[in-house]
Design an enzyme around this catalytic site. Structure first.
Site, mmCIF file in Angstrom:
data_model
loop_
_atom_site.group_PDB
_atom_site.id
_atom_site.type_symbol
_atom_site.label_atom_id
_atom_site.label_comp_id
_atom_site.label_asym_id
_atom_site.label_seq_id
_atom_site.Cartn_x
_atom_site.Cartn_y
_atom_site.Cartn_z
ATOM 1 N NE ARG A 27 -3.433 -0.312 2.962
ATOM 2 C CZ ARG A 27 -4.753 -0.440 2.874
ATOM 3 N NH1 ARG A 27 -5.262 -1.569 2.432
ATOM 4 N NH2 ARG A 27 -5.562 0.520 3.233
ATOM 5 C CD1 TRP A 74 2.767 6.869 1.280
ATOM 6 C CD2 TRP A 74 1.228 8.481 1.532
ATOM 7 N NE1 TRP A 74 2.825 7.689 0.182
ATOM 8 C CE2 TRP A 74 1.903 8.676 0.301
ATOM 9 C CE3 TRP A 74 0.229 9.374 1.894
ATOM 10 C CZ2 TRP A 74 1.591 9.725 -0.564
ATOM 11 C CZ3 TRP A 74 -0.080 10.419 1.036
ATOM 12 C CH2 TRP A 74 0.596 10.592 -0.180
ATOM 13 C CG ASN A 98 -5.263 3.275 7.490
ATOM 14 O OD1 ASN A 98 -4.211 3.371 8.102
ATOM 15 N ND2 ASN A 98 -5.632 2.171 6.850
ATOM 16 C CD GLU A 476 -0.590 3.816 -17.583
ATOM 17 O OE1 GLU A 476 -1.007 4.843 -17.034
ATOM 18 O OE2 GLU A 476 -0.301 2.781 -16.948
ATOM 19 C CE LYS A 480 2.140 2.510 -14.371
ATOM 20 N NZ LYS A 480 0.749 2.455 -14.615
ATOM 21 C CD GLU A 483 3.291 5.016 -11.348
ATOM 22 O OE1 GLU A 483 2.819 5.224 -10.239
ATOM 23 O OE2 GLU A 483 2.634 4.506 -12.276
ATOM 24 C CG HIS A 499 -0.146 23.956 -31.383
ATOM 25 N ND1 HIS A 499 -0.456 24.995 -32.234
ATOM 26 C CD2 HIS A 499 -0.624 22.836 -31.970
ATOM 27 C CE1 HIS A 499 -1.121 24.523 -33.277
ATOM 28 N NE2 HIS A 499 -1.227 23.200 -33.140
ATOM 29 C CE LYS A 599 -2.000 -1.524 -6.562
ATOM 30 N NZ LYS A 599 -1.614 -1.189 -7.957
HETATM 31 C C1 F6R Z 1 -0.199 4.538 -11.431
HETATM 32 C C2 F6R Z 1 -1.247 4.203 -10.504
HETATM 33 C C3 F6R Z 1 -2.092 5.314 -9.984
HETATM 34 C C4 F6R Z 1 -3.542 4.838 -9.774
HETATM 35 C C5 F6R Z 1 -4.374 5.948 -9.129
HETATM 36 C C6 F6R Z 1 -5.823 5.547 -8.974
HETATM 37 O O1 F6R Z 1 0.512 3.414 -11.819
HETATM 38 O O2 F6R Z 1 -1.420 3.074 -10.134
HETATM 39 O O3 F6R Z 1 -2.053 6.420 -10.823
HETATM 40 O O4 F6R Z 1 -4.063 4.474 -11.010
HETATM 41 O O5 F6R Z 1 -3.852 6.254 -7.868
HETATM 42 O O6 F6R Z 1 -5.956 4.412 -8.198
HETATM 43 P P1 F6R Z 1 -7.238 3.506 -8.253
HETATM 44 O O7 F6R Z 1 -7.308 2.886 -9.608
HETATM 45 O O8 F6R Z 1 -7.052 2.509 -7.166
HETATM 46 O O9 F6R Z 1 -8.414 4.411 -8.011
#
Ligand code: F6R
Length: 604
Positions: A27, A74, A98, A476, A480, A483, A499, A599
């Site tokens: 997470r 976190w 949390n 995307e 990726k 991150e 532009h 996560k």
């Molecule tokens: C990137 C990633 C995040 C999630 C975003 C939404 O690899 O995993 O950008 O896509 O935090 O998360 P969910 O889909 O769980 O709402």
């Protein structure tokens, strides 16, 4: 984000708590801690960084006790320091949390008037302080927690432990999920069933507003109105909590290589007999507009689907990121399908956007990977992403399954609205059924992709380009790469290049172009020529026909199997993921848990 665990056990709990926290590592966290009550006394150990640091602390300074709570934090309020790590204690109370307590400053001020002052920067400590204050005024733990929870604003999951109470944990849910685990003479609490999997598969999910009083004999739950509540015990299927790298170095590669299998599963579920099949309530003869909302990678799957809904079904479609959508207060017209896409089903902004649309849209649907999540439960219709547990923080297989299901949904809409004939629809599904095979072929290119990624890794910035459905693919790919490898990356619709961003192009800028040989190919290639003319270092990702037509001048080419327009963005996601993975490998970053990321983003 943060993880919670609690055990009322028959044995020493510290090792169980650390083990359960390990299962919540996915997470994302930056400090961790546990507390126990032993011989009536509360005590705790905390450490910054990975759980191994907490384990080291426990080796030198063990924590005895058969009742305990633990947490992976976190950081939100206050840096990742030992002092800010949970559990937070005040007098006879210790708590893990949390979410966010929005009114903690106001509560702090009130408590200061009673001489109760914090020792950390966190919002969480206020919860312990307030509960301790109520107990100092004579309330028992149960009443003290009820009074505290009633005073809190925000979204949270809380788990309390008390001095002198070795057979009591109190859990409260408002906005963040909590699961109660049932064992033999033992009871558990976890922020999800994954944490509890080695201990029990019998779980009760708390509902919004619930408070649970847990003892070794069982659990008593009251609802938001403080009435006794009966919540079912459900059996968790082993596959849904399995956390195993299956021989891979990282969860991310395991999940990338699972994509042909999970996409096949989605195709089997949503197109079992050659035509798309969705619940009757998704009646596109009555739907006049689709509004899609998500965050991050989910947002990019929605952006791709917008092209499909518009082109295949002739259906107006609007897409927004949840954090913007929720405060935009968009007008909603009759006939609106609101679709919320979320792997975790717990993303705070997406959930808030869903709640906004609940009173306004004709149908609210969720596309979620976690069947027990808040979005799955609050939507009128929950469609399963069917990707299996996704542990790597960076989403891969959930993304391609979202795309697969959204493509089928667009076909379903096209068919129901009479834009597609049955034969055309069957033809598209037929094409899609080839996807798992095409994905397998694409994954055999990993060695070549790794080499390309290694040449990209020294760059400080990389540009990704694409047109039409390949534009969200480029977005995307940039996400990726950012991150995982921490390399700055940007994506542009290739037609937008001139532009502004074209000013960036020089000999040092790597540019990755997604250009399958589709009807927009020539347009994308023209934009690519503009980059080549300015000495940009182009990597072309295309198919055999595209490579034959446009490789000249590029520094690298990656040739994927030819795919239909519906399949191409799903297939091209694979090299996007593998480029990010191998660039991260080259840079030695923490691939499964990139810095600062979580996560499941359960705070706003
Ligand atoms: C990137 C990633 C995040 C999630 C975003 C939404 O690899 O995993 O950008 O896509 O935090 O998360 P969910 O889909 O769980 O709402």
């Amino acid at each position: 984000m943060c993880g919670i665990v609690g055990v009322l056990g028959d044995h020493e709990v510290a090792p169980l708590l650390v083990e359960a926290l390990k299962r919540l590592e996915y997470r994302g966290y930056d400090s961790a801690g546990i507390a126990t009550v032993y011989k009536s006394r509360l005590d705790r150990r905390r450490a910054v960084g990975k759980l191994v640091n907490l384990s080291d602390v426990l080796v030198h300074n063990p924590l005895p006790g058969k009742a305990g709570i633990g947490h992976t934090r976190w950081a939100t309020h206050g840096a990742a320091t030992e002092g800010n790590a949970h559990p937070h204690s005040c007098g006879p109370v210790t708590v893990v949390h949390n979410g966010i307590i929005e009114n903690f400053r106001e509560l702090r001020e009130k408590l200061a008037a009673h001489g109760i002052t914090p020792s950390s920067e966190t919002d969480t400590e206020t919860v312990a302080m307030l509960t301790a204050h109520h107990m100092a005024q004579g309330l028992q733990p149960r009443e003290a927690v009820m009074a505290t929870v009633a005073a809190l604003h925000g979204a949270f999951a809380l788990l309390f432990l008390f001095e002198g109470e070795e057979d009591l944990m109190i859990a409260a849910r408002k906005g963040s999920p909590l699961a109660i685990g049932h064992g033999k003479g033992e009871m558990y609490v976890g922020s999800d069933a994954i944490a509890l999997a080695p201990m029990t598969d019998q779980v009760t999910y708390l509902e919004e507003g619930d408070i649970a009083f847990v003892s070794r004999a069982g659990v008593e739950i009251i609802d938001a109105a403080h009435n006794r509540a009966n919540r079912d015990i459900v059996r968790i299927e082993p596959g849904t909590t399995l956390i195993d790298k299956a021989g891979h170095k990282h969860f991310m590669t395991k999940e990338i290589f699972e994509q042909p299998t999970v996409v096949a599963e989605a195709l089997g579920r949503y197109a079992p007999a050659g035509l798309p099949s969705f619940p009757d309530r998704l009646d596109f003869t009555k739907i006049t507009r689709v509004v899609m909302v998500a965050c991050g990678t989910g947002y990019y799957s929605c952006l791709t689907a917008k092209y499909w809904f518009e082109q295949i079904a002739g259906l107006p479609c609007e897409v927004d990121v949840a954090s913007e959508f929720r405060y935009r207060e968009p007008p909603v017209t009759p006939g609106t399908l609101a679709l919320f896409v979320s792997q975790s089903g717990e993303t705070a902004d997406t959930l808030a956007a869903l709640r906004y649309m609940k009173e306004k849209a004709d149908i609210v649907a969720g596309l979620v990977n976690v069947g027990t999540s808040s979005i799955a439960r609050e939507a009128d219709i929950a469609l399963a992403i069917l990707a299996g547990v996704e542990v790597s923080v960076a989403s891969t297989k959930a993304y391609t399954n979202q795309l697969t299901i959204l493509a089928l949904l667009a076909l379903h809409a096209g068919r129901q609205r009479g834009v597609l004939t049955e034969a055309q629809c069957r033809g598209h599904v037929e094409d899609m059924k080839r996807l798992p095979d095409l994905m397998r072929q694409t994954l055999t290119l990993e060695g070549k992709i790794a080499k390309i990624a290694e040449t990209l890794a020294p760059a400080t910035s990389i540009l990704f380009l694409g047109r039409g459905v390949m534009y969200p693919t480029a977005l995307e790919a940039a996400l990726k790469l950012k991150e995982l490898s921490y390399i700055h990356a940007e994506a542009y619709a290739s037609g937008e290049l001139k532009h502004g961003p074209i000013a960036l192009i020089d000999r040092s800028l790597p540019v990755v172009v997604f250009a399958p040989h589709d009807r927009l190919f020539e347009k994308t290639v023209s934009n690519m020529q503009e980059v080549l003319a300015r000495h940009g270092q182009v990597t072309l990702i295309t198919d055999a026909e595209g490579a034959r037509a446009a490789s000249e001048g590029t520094v690298a080419q990656l040739v994927l199997p030819a795919a239909s327009e519906l399949c191409a963005p799903i297939l091209h996601a694979l090299p996007a993921q593998l480029i990010a993975y191998h660039a991260a490998m080259a840079k030695g970053t923490d691939i499964d848990q990139p810095r600062n990321l979580a996560k499941s983003v359960t705070v706003e």
